[in-house]
Design a protein around this motif. Sequence first.
Motif, PDB file in Angstrom:
ATOM      1  N   LEU A 129       0.740  -1.165  -0.100  1.00 39.62           N
ATOM      2  CA  LEU A 129       0.098  -0.026   0.033  1.00 39.62           C
ATOM      3  C   LEU A 129       0.906   1.298   0.049  1.00 39.62           C
ATOM      4  N   ILE A 130       1.788   1.358   0.929  1.00 39.51           N
ATOM      5  CA  ILE A 130       2.712   2.449   0.624  1.00 39.51           C
ATOM      6  C   ILE A 130       4.019   2.007   0.406  1.00 39.51           C
ATOM      7  N   PRO A 131       4.698   2.574  -0.781  1.00 40.11           N
ATOM      8  CA  PRO A 131       5.928   2.313  -1.342  1.00 40.11           C
ATOM      9  C   PRO A 131       6.950   2.095  -0.399  1.00 40.11           C
ATOM     10  N   LYS A 132       7.778   0.911  -0.635  1.00 43.88           N
ATOM     11  CA  LYS A 132       8.895   0.652   0.241  1.00 43.88           C
ATOM     12  C   LYS A 132       9.868   0.160  -0.540  1.00 43.88           C
ATOM     13  N   LEU A 133      11.408   0.412  -0.137  1.00 41.55           N
ATOM     14  CA  LEU A 133      12.410  -0.111  -0.712  1.00 41.55           C
ATOM     15  C   LEU A 133      13.306  -0.698   0.222  1.00 41.55           C
ATOM     16  N   ILE A 134      13.603  -1.925  -0.279  1.00 38.89           N
ATOM     17  CA  ILE A 134      14.965  -2.399   0.824  1.00 38.89           C
ATOM     18  C   ILE A 134      16.207  -2.391   0.505  1.00 38.89           C
ATOM     19  N   ILE A 135      16.927  -2.069   1.271  1.00 38.09           N
ATOM     20  CA  ILE A 135      18.359  -1.689   1.198  1.00 38.09           C
ATOM     21  C   ILE A 135      19.058  -3.008   1.837  1.00 38.09           C
TER      22      ILE A 135
ATOM     23  N   ASN B 104      22.353  -9.242   3.577  1.00 41.63           N
ATOM     24  CA  ASN B 104      21.261  -8.921   4.513  1.00 41.63           C
ATOM     25  C   ASN B 104      20.836  -7.766   4.764  1.00 41.63           C
ATOM     26  N   GLU B 105      19.304  -7.584   4.954  1.00 35.03           N
ATOM     27  CA  GLU B 105      18.488  -6.445   5.056  1.00 35.03           C
ATOM     28  C   GLU B 105      19.263  -5.376   6.145  1.00 35.03           C
ATOM     29  N   VAL B 106      19.685  -4.122   5.598  1.00 31.23           N
ATOM     30  CA  VAL B 106      20.256  -3.348   6.580  1.00 31.23           C
ATOM     31  C   VAL B 106      19.183  -1.941   6.891  1.00 31.23           C
ATOM     32  N   GLY B 107      18.293  -2.067   6.073  1.00 33.48           N
ATOM     33  CA  GLY B 107      17.200  -0.637   6.192  1.00 33.48           C
ATOM     34  C   GLY B 107      16.219  -0.864   5.201  1.00 33.48           C
TER      35      GLY B 107
ATOM     36  N   TYR C  44       9.840  10.828   3.040  1.00 36.12           N
ATOM     37  CA  TYR C  44      10.171   9.661   2.983  1.00 36.12           C
ATOM     38  C   TYR C  44      11.153   9.347   4.432  1.00 36.12           C
ATOM     39  N   LEU C  45      11.086   8.139   4.836  1.00 31.23           N
ATOM     40  CA  LEU C  45      11.772   7.644   5.941  1.00 31.23           C
ATOM     41  C   LEU C  45      12.723   6.372   5.506  1.00 31.23           C
ATOM     42  N   TYR C  46      14.085   6.671   6.199  1.00 24.47           N
ATOM     43  CA  TYR C  46      14.759   5.418   6.159  1.00 24.47           C
ATOM     44  C   TYR C  46      14.982   4.873   7.483  1.00 24.47           C
ATOM     45  N   ILE C  47      14.499   3.759   7.417  1.00 22.06           N
ATOM     46  CA  ILE C  47      14.687   3.028   8.879  1.00 22.06           C
ATOM     47  C   ILE C  47      15.611   2.094   8.838  1.00 22.06           C
ATOM     48  N   ARG C  48      16.800   2.313   9.580  1.00 22.83           N
ATOM     49  CA  ARG C  48      17.645   1.158   9.715  1.00 22.83           C
ATOM     50  C   ARG C  48      17.322  -0.103  10.688  1.00 22.83           C
ATOM     51  N   ASN C  49      17.896  -1.082  10.513  1.00 21.44           N
ATOM     52  CA  ASN C  49      17.342  -2.530  11.301  1.00 21.44           C
ATOM     53  C   ASN C  49      17.713  -2.198  12.658  1.00 21.44           C
ATOM     54  N   ASP C  50      19.043  -1.315  12.919  1.00 26.43           N
ATOM     55  CA  ASP C  50      19.277  -0.982  14.433  1.00 26.43           C
ATOM     56  C   ASP C  50      18.288  -0.140  15.166  1.00 26.43           C
TER      57      ASP C  50
END
Length: 173
Positions: A60-66, A72-75, A88-94
């Motif tokens: 529903l809301i666009p997302k892109l995985i880094i 390994n997904e980092v964010g 936009y938000l960049y949410i890191r795994n930490d």
Amino acid sequence: MEKQGIILQDKFFELGESPIYNESQDVIGNVTYKLSIANKFEILKDEEIIFTGKSKMFVLIPKLIISDHYGNEVGMIQRKFTFFKKKYLYIRNDGDTYEITGNMTDRRFDVLRSGVPIIQVRTLSSFLSLRPHTFALEFLEPDLDKWEGIAVVQGVRMMVKDENSSTANATAQ
């Protein structure tokens, strides 16, 4: 910290490779665009993958995985729901969260952490120039690794292009 600058080219068609330059205009890496249903890109340094980005399909809301070079997904970059300006938000795994705000279409935006600019993105060429459209990243704080920052900015630019093209396609029908 000494400010670091990176220069990226903005390709009209996201196919093939595009160089990454330092402030001295030396090539330090490449962005490789992968043809697939979901948008994909790789950030290369010395011909080795450092980071990858891949958009999530059917959300529903666009997302892109880094992801890092091990896969390994980092964010994750996601569009923040707003009525007027794109954010936009960049949410890191930490758990660290960065807000990305400004005029993404004109390549004039900032990556902020707790309201403090970490990366500033500015255009270097105009629409009327004959040179490829380029934009500069200025790293103001050592908060994000340079290569991860490049992946985040590239991911945001890719998401904005997708949203703009899907909006144009929806209005054309």
